[in-house]
Design an enzyme around this catalytic site. Structure first.
Site: not given
Length: 153
Positions: A101-103
């Site tokens: 999700a972060y990437a």
């Protein structure tokens, strides 16, 4: 010179960003340099992270910075000057396990600000993206199995 004014903003609360930008512009008249430097991340396997948490990460890391930028941008365009900086992450260029999700949110932000850079050239507005490698940030340790509590700010 202006006295500093503290304005609190939760960058993941998209609904309040335009009001905060309006407050800043009403107070100072313009923004010369906008530095987007807020982030939220979570560590966990894709199947363990809820879609709701994926959306929270995307709101904070993608929709928050672009909403604030879009709110300030008309003022910069009308003045034909300004600088916009996105402090992003190396994970906006490469993905690593347990950070999907972060990437994804950081990749999206890089794409948006790359396009914005090209569009703003004619208005003499500089758009920069900084992608530092791993940094140490505040972290709340979750209880076992509680991925929602494993949010990095």
């Amino acid at each position: 010179t202006y006295a500093p004014k503290l304005i609190l903003l939760d960058i993941s609360d998209i609904n309040c960003i335009r009001d905060v930008a309006k407050e800043i512009l009403n107070c100072y008249g313009c923004v010369d340099i906008l530095i987007n430097n807020a982030s939220m991340k979570v560590k966990g396997a894709v199947q363990s992270i809820s879609l709701e948490l994926d959306k929270k990460i995307m709101d904070a890391n993608y929709f928050g910075p672009i909403t604030l930028t879009k709110a300030i941008l008309p003022n910069m365009i009308s003045r034909r000057t300004g600088q916009i900086v996105l402090i992003n992450s190396i994970q906006g260029k490469i993905g690593i396990p347990f950070r999907a999700a972060y990437a994804a949110s950081k990749h999206a932000a890089v794409g948006f600000f790359d396009c914005l850079r090209a569009e703003m050239e004619e208005f003499n507005i500089s758009v920069s993206t900084v992608n530092p490698t791993f940094i140490c940030s505040y972290h709340r340790q979750p209880a076992p199995g509680n991925w929602e509590a494993s949010i990095w700010k």
